[in-house]
Design an enzyme around this catalytic site. Structure first.
Site, PDB file in Angstrom:
ATOM      1  N   ARG A  48      33.856  31.745  40.064  1.00 35.19           N
ATOM      2  CA  ARG A  48      33.294  33.092  39.986  1.00 35.19           C
ATOM      3  C   ARG A  48      31.827  33.119  40.436  1.00 35.19           C
ATOM      4  O   ARG A  48      31.392  34.026  41.139  1.00 35.19           O
ATOM      5  CB  ARG A  48      33.373  33.569  38.527  1.00 35.19           C
ATOM      6  CG  ARG A  48      34.150  34.820  38.335  1.00 35.19           C
ATOM      7  CD  ARG A  48      34.330  35.098  36.851  1.00 35.19           C
ATOM      8  NE  ARG A  48      35.714  34.903  36.485  1.00 35.19           N
ATOM      9  CZ  ARG A  48      36.664  35.821  36.658  1.00 35.19           C
ATOM     10  NH1 ARG A  48      36.390  36.999  37.160  1.00 35.19           N
ATOM     11  NH2 ARG A  48      37.897  35.563  36.313  1.00 35.19           N
ATOM     12  N   ASN A  87      30.769  51.720  36.749  1.00 34.72           N
ATOM     13  CA  ASN A  87      32.204  51.490  36.892  1.00 34.72           C
ATOM     14  C   ASN A  87      32.941  52.760  36.524  1.00 34.72           C
ATOM     15  O   ASN A  87      32.458  53.552  35.717  1.00 34.72           O
ATOM     16  CB  ASN A  87      32.640  50.354  35.955  1.00 34.72           C
ATOM     17  CG  ASN A  87      34.124  50.046  36.072  1.00 34.72           C
ATOM     18  OD1 ASN A  87      34.674  49.987  37.181  1.00 34.72           O
ATOM     19  ND2 ASN A  87      34.790  49.865  34.941  1.00 34.72           N
ATOM     20  N   HIS A 137      36.605  53.991  34.919  1.00 36.86           N
ATOM     21  CA  HIS A 137      37.722  53.438  34.152  1.00 36.86           C
ATOM     22  C   HIS A 137      38.658  54.590  33.769  1.00 36.86           C
ATOM     23  O   HIS A 137      38.182  55.629  33.293  1.00 36.86           O
ATOM     24  CB  HIS A 137      37.163  52.742  32.903  1.00 36.86           C
ATOM     25  CG  HIS A 137      38.224  52.145  32.045  1.00 36.86           C
ATOM     26  ND1 HIS A 137      38.818  50.936  32.334  1.00 36.86           N
ATOM     27  CD2 HIS A 137      38.824  52.603  30.916  1.00 36.86           C
ATOM     28  CE1 HIS A 137      39.719  50.668  31.411  1.00 36.86           C
ATOM     29  NE2 HIS A 137      39.748  51.655  30.541  1.00 36.86           N
TER      30      HIS A 137
HETATM   31  C1  GRF Z   1      41.122  53.918  39.605  1.00 39.33           C
HETATM   32  O1  GRF Z   1      42.129  54.516  38.850  1.00 39.33           O
HETATM   33  C2  GRF Z   1      40.017  53.425  38.736  1.00 39.33           C
HETATM   34  O2  GRF Z   1      39.809  54.174  37.589  1.00 39.33           O
HETATM   35  C3  GRF Z   1      40.468  52.051  38.361  1.00 39.33           C
HETATM   36  O3  GRF Z   1      41.123  51.569  39.512  1.00 39.33           O
HETATM   37  C4  GRF Z   1      41.619  52.657  40.278  1.00 39.33           C
HETATM   38  C5  GRF Z   1      41.119  52.518  41.684  1.00 39.33           C
HETATM   39  O4  GRF Z   1      41.693  53.426  42.576  1.00 39.33           O
HETATM   40  N1  GRF Z   1      39.356  51.248  37.905  1.00 39.33           N
HETATM   41  P1  GRF Z   1      41.097  53.589  44.038  1.00 39.33           P
HETATM   42  O5  GRF Z   1      41.076  52.227  44.706  1.00 39.33           O
HETATM   43  O6  GRF Z   1      39.723  54.194  43.929  1.00 39.33           O
HETATM   44  O7  GRF Z   1      42.064  54.515  44.742  1.00 39.33           O
END
Ligand code: GRF
Length: 196
Positions: free
Chosen positions: A68, A110, A112
């Site tokens: 990582r 981020n 989520h």
């Molecule tokens: C989204 O639903 C986000 O909340 C999660 O991963 C997904 C990514 O979708 N963390 P995208 O690649 O932006 O279409």
């Protein structure tokens, strides 16, 4: 308006949230500019979205690195080279080390797909359905070393409907994500700009 906050979007896949950020950042008064896209997976649609928008796009495949820390060193180099000031994780499916997060303290966002602090980690739509809650949604938050933790910048609520599956719920949450992430980045960028 002052200088725009220079942002990198880090992805692993489709990049529909990346697209929402790219589209929002076209507005002359949007306080951030998307200057770099990094994917840890080669060949994903998000890289094409970046290329189509004329944004520099890089693949840094985590599988090419021994660990990582080595992957993150390469990511750090790419961010520094482009003089990036903040990072938006958008469907980035790797966990960042505390070391990297602390290097970017209060500079990583981020998105989520749940109403944090409820339902952290993976398969969160299924977690929400299993818990029998009436509402879920999405959250934009500042990234801290703890997974799906950190100060919340914005949330949008999505009702859970009878007959919802993880897929139907995820699709309705995504519609809200695409509004929430640009709004939250704008708030964050305006605030961060004001601090400098
Ligand atoms: C989204 O639903 C986000 O909340 C999660 O991963 C997904 C990514 O979708 N963390 P995208 O690649 O932006 O279409």
């Amino acid at each position: 308006m002052g200088k725009k906050l220079s942002v990198a979007v880090v992805i692993s896949g489709s990049g529909s949230n990346l697209q929402a950020l790219i589209d929002a950042a076209k507005a002359p008064d949007f306080p951030a500019s998307i200057d770099l896209v990094v994917s840890n997976r080669p060949g994903v649609k998000g890289l094409q979205r970046a290329a189509d928008a004329g944004i520099k796009a890089l693949t840094i495949d985590h599988k090419d690195f021994a660990n990582r820390a080595a992957f993150e060193e390469e990511l750090q180099r790419a961010l520094a080279k482009e003089k990036i000031e903040a990072v938006c994780l958008a469907g980035f499916m790797r966990v960042l080390t505390a070391n990297f997060v602390n290097q970017w303290k209060d500079r990583i966002l981020n998105i989520h797909p749940s109403l944090l602090p409820a339902f952290k980690g993976l398969h969160v739509q299924q977690q929400a359905l299993d818990a029998g809650v009436k509402f879920s949604g999405c959250t934009v938050h500042v990234v801290t070393p703890d997974l799906d933790d950190g100060p919340i910048i914005g949330q949008a609520i999505v009702p859970i409907l009878e007959g919802d599956t993880a897929e139907t719920l995820a699709a309705r949450i995504q519609v809200e994500e695409h509004k929430l992430y640009p709004e939250s980045l704008a708030v964050f960028a305006a605030q961060t700009g004001a601090l400098e």
